[in-house]
Design a protein around this motif. Structure first.
Motif, PDB file in Angstrom:
ATOM      1  N   TYR A  75      -8.607   9.191   6.215  1.00  0.00           N
ATOM      2  CA  TYR A  75      -8.154  10.001   5.259  1.00  0.00           C
ATOM      3  C   TYR A  75      -8.457   9.595   3.830  1.00  0.00           C
ATOM      4  CZ  TYR A  75      -3.844  11.960   2.806  1.00  0.00           C
ATOM      5  OH  TYR A  75      -2.914  12.741   2.048  1.00  0.00           O
ATOM      6  N   GLY A  76      -8.468   8.537   3.726  1.00  0.00           N
ATOM      7  CA  GLY A  76      -8.848   8.113   2.245  1.00  0.00           C
ATOM      8  C   GLY A  76     -10.502   8.377   2.044  1.00  0.00           C
ATOM      9  N   LEU A  77     -11.218   8.204   3.129  1.00  0.00           N
ATOM     10  CA  LEU A  77     -12.611   8.658   2.887  1.00  0.00           C
ATOM     11  C   LEU A  77     -12.852  10.272   2.762  1.00  0.00           C
ATOM     12  CD1 LEU A  77     -15.644   7.895   2.921  1.00  0.00           C
ATOM     13  CD2 LEU A  77     -15.556   8.025   5.334  1.00  0.00           C
ATOM     14  N   SER A 106       2.315   6.507  -0.709  1.00  0.00           N
ATOM     15  CA  SER A 106       1.607   6.284   0.442  1.00  0.00           C
ATOM     16  C   SER A 106       2.071   5.200   1.262  1.00  0.00           C
ATOM     17  CB  SER A 106       0.219   5.765  -0.018  1.00  0.00           C
ATOM     18  OG  SER A 106      -0.410   6.705  -0.987  1.00  0.00           O
ATOM     19  N   LEU A 107       2.409   4.148   0.566  1.00  0.00           N
ATOM     20  CA  LEU A 107       3.006   3.035   1.590  1.00  0.00           C
ATOM     21  C   LEU A 107       4.211   3.610   2.655  1.00  0.00           C
ATOM     22  CD1 LEU A 107       2.486   0.215   2.072  1.00  0.00           C
ATOM     23  CD2 LEU A 107       4.387  -0.321   0.431  1.00  0.00           C
ATOM     24  N   LEU A 108       5.030   4.384   1.656  1.00  0.00           N
ATOM     25  CA  LEU A 108       6.244   4.903   2.421  1.00  0.00           C
ATOM     26  C   LEU A 108       6.149   6.021   3.603  1.00  0.00           C
ATOM     27  CD1 LEU A 108       8.961   5.069  -0.479  1.00  0.00           C
ATOM     28  CD2 LEU A 108       9.259   3.715   1.562  1.00  0.00           C
ATOM     29  N   GLY A 109       5.190   7.032   3.111  1.00  0.00           N
ATOM     30  CA  GLY A 109       5.106   8.136   3.860  1.00  0.00           C
ATOM     31  C   GLY A 109       4.008   8.088   4.821  1.00  0.00           C
ATOM     32  N   SER A 140      -2.000  15.883  -2.733  1.00  0.00           N
ATOM     33  CA  SER A 140      -2.399  15.427  -1.360  1.00  0.00           C
ATOM     34  C   SER A 140      -3.506  14.589  -1.234  1.00  0.00           C
ATOM     35  CB  SER A 140      -2.574  16.583  -0.048  1.00  0.00           C
ATOM     36  OG  SER A 140      -2.809  16.256   1.139  1.00  0.00           O
ATOM     37  N   LEU A 141      -4.672  15.007  -1.786  1.00  0.00           N
ATOM     38  CA  LEU A 141      -5.782  14.166  -1.873  1.00  0.00           C
ATOM     39  C   LEU A 141      -5.734  12.839  -2.582  1.00  0.00           C
ATOM     40  CD1 LEU A 141      -8.543  17.121  -2.541  1.00  0.00           C
ATOM     41  CD2 LEU A 141      -7.822  16.017  -0.306  1.00  0.00           C
ATOM     42  N   LEU A 142      -4.904  12.894  -3.793  1.00  0.00           N
ATOM     43  CA  LEU A 142      -4.774  11.647  -4.502  1.00  0.00           C
ATOM     44  C   LEU A 142      -4.069  10.761  -3.846  1.00  0.00           C
ATOM     45  CD1 LEU A 142      -3.799  13.477  -8.115  1.00  0.00           C
ATOM     46  CD2 LEU A 142      -5.833  11.661  -7.620  1.00  0.00           C
ATOM     47  N   THR A 143      -3.014  11.187  -2.832  1.00  0.00           N
ATOM     48  CA  THR A 143      -2.015  10.374  -1.881  1.00  0.00           C
ATOM     49  C   THR A 143      -3.074   9.684  -1.179  1.00  0.00           C
ATOM     50  OG1 THR A 143      -0.286  11.874  -2.193  1.00  0.00           O
ATOM     51  CG2 THR A 143      -0.355  10.525  -0.532  1.00  0.00           C
ATOM     52  N   ALA A 198      -4.956   7.038  -2.267  1.00  0.00           N
ATOM     53  CA  ALA A 198      -4.280   5.728  -2.649  1.00  0.00           C
ATOM     54  C   ALA A 198      -3.909   5.169  -1.239  1.00  0.00           C
ATOM     55  CB  ALA A 198      -2.577   6.124  -3.138  1.00  0.00           C
ATOM     56  N   THR A 199      -3.662   5.944  -0.393  1.00  0.00           N
ATOM     57  CA  THR A 199      -3.677   5.699   1.412  1.00  0.00           C
ATOM     58  C   THR A 199      -4.614   4.829   1.778  1.00  0.00           C
ATOM     59  OG1 THR A 199      -2.099   7.431   1.608  1.00  0.00           O
ATOM     60  CG2 THR A 199      -2.746   6.271   3.361  1.00  0.00           C
TER      61      THR A 199
END
Length: 323
Positions: free
Chosen positions: A47-49, A78-81, A197-200, A203-204
């Motif tokens: 997802y991050g890539l 990102s940590l929570l969801g 969403s992409l910024l999340t 971070a994820t």
């Protein structure tokens, strides 16, 4: 009429998000030989890539809008969801099965709606009693049906209880995420739902780097090359579908719907998770499951009707989508 179109569009995005998110429950079942940590790390690394690749062309325009405060918020969300939520879900599916996990996660609409009823401009909670009751009935019917079946996979009672505790942890984690994410989308109208969403995702992916070593290097169980191919294929599909597309659709729905109605949209994740489970098992729903599905659909329909009859309350909570 403008508010009605916004609600219709928001519901459409909510249904699409649920369709993609429903695959999250099937992934751990298909990849049952892999640990919840491996499932979470692979999904969110990918997802991050993917997010980095997609956001690079627009980064120069986005960078001024994302300061230290926003970056820290993205990491928390990102940590929570994502990270914490998926580790809990994957663990729950392994220990308690898909049906039991879906039962607990099915309480998300009620949890988010109850919290959302305290937001400014929300439809009064007393107007949502019947939809919430129908949603609770639907989830309860799934639970009654589950209790009447043999224990899945020879799991012990202690394992099932631990699995239910993990599902409860996922419920709390994602409820907090849904509320906080909705507030941040309202605070940043200049950032589109897709870009958020992409910024999340970026971070994820950053957080997922910390999971890579314990997931794949320390105490990992050997797998055949074919198993690894299936693992990365399924993880990639879930990353693109549930994370990139599902999160983008959810953010759009969050911008167009009041939180009390957004919460009800999460029911579609449960419905699609059940549908995919039926297809995977090659069977039709039982009578209890069929009644549960009807109750969940009626819950959403009634909730929409309540918001339609109180346009002023709902419209105050609607934020137009950024370009």
């Amino acid at each position: 009429m403008k508010m009605d179109r916004a609600i219709l569009a928001g519901m459409g995005y909510g249904v699409l998000a649920g369709a993609f998110w429903g695959t999250v429950f099937l992934g751990p079942r298909v990849l049952h030989a892999f640990s919840p940590m491996q499932l979470s790390a692979s999904r969110y690394l990918l997802y991050g890539l993917i997010s980095v690749v997609l956001i690079l062309p627009r980064w120069r325009a986005l960078a001024p809008k994302v300061g230290r405060t926003e970056a820290l918020a993205l990491l928390r969300l990102s940590l929570l969801g994502n990270i914490v939520y998926y580790v809990f879900v994957a663990s729950a599916v392994h220990l308690a099965g898909v049906a039991a996990t879906s039962l607990i996660i099915g309480l998300l609409p009620m949890a988010v709606t109850l919290v959302g009823s305290r937001e400014q401009g929300a439809v009064p909670l007393r107007a949502l009693v019947l939809p919430l009751a129908l949603g609770a009935i639907g989830v309860s019917l799934i639970g009654i049906d589950l209790l009447g079946r043999p224990v899945e996979g020879g799991l012990t009672t202690a394992q099932r209880l631990l699995g239910l505790a993990c599902a409860a942890g996922a419920l709390v984690s994602w409820t907090l995420y849904a509320v906080l994410n909705s507030r941040w989308l309202t605070r940043l109208p200049s950032v589109s739902a897709h870009d958020w969403s992409l910024l999340t995702g970026v971070a994820t992916g950053t957080l997922a780097l910390g999971l890579a070593a314990p997931a794949f290097l320390w105490g990992g169980v050997p797998h055949a090359p074919g198993d690894w191919a299936l693992f990365w294929g399924v993880s990639g599909g879930v990353a693109i579908g549930a994370s990139v597309l599902g999160n983008a659709f959810w953010n759009r729905a969050s911008r167009l719907l009041p939180l009390t109605l957004t919460g009800q949209m999460i029911l579609f994740e449960t419905l699609f998770a059940l549908l995919y489970g039926f297809l995977w098992d090659g069977r039709w729903p039982t009578l209890m499951e069929g009644l549960a599905i009807l109750a969940l659909v009626a819950s959403v329909a009634l909730c929409v009707g309540r918001h339609h009859r109180q346009p002023q309350a709902a419209s105050e909570a609607v934020t137009p989508e950024a370009a």
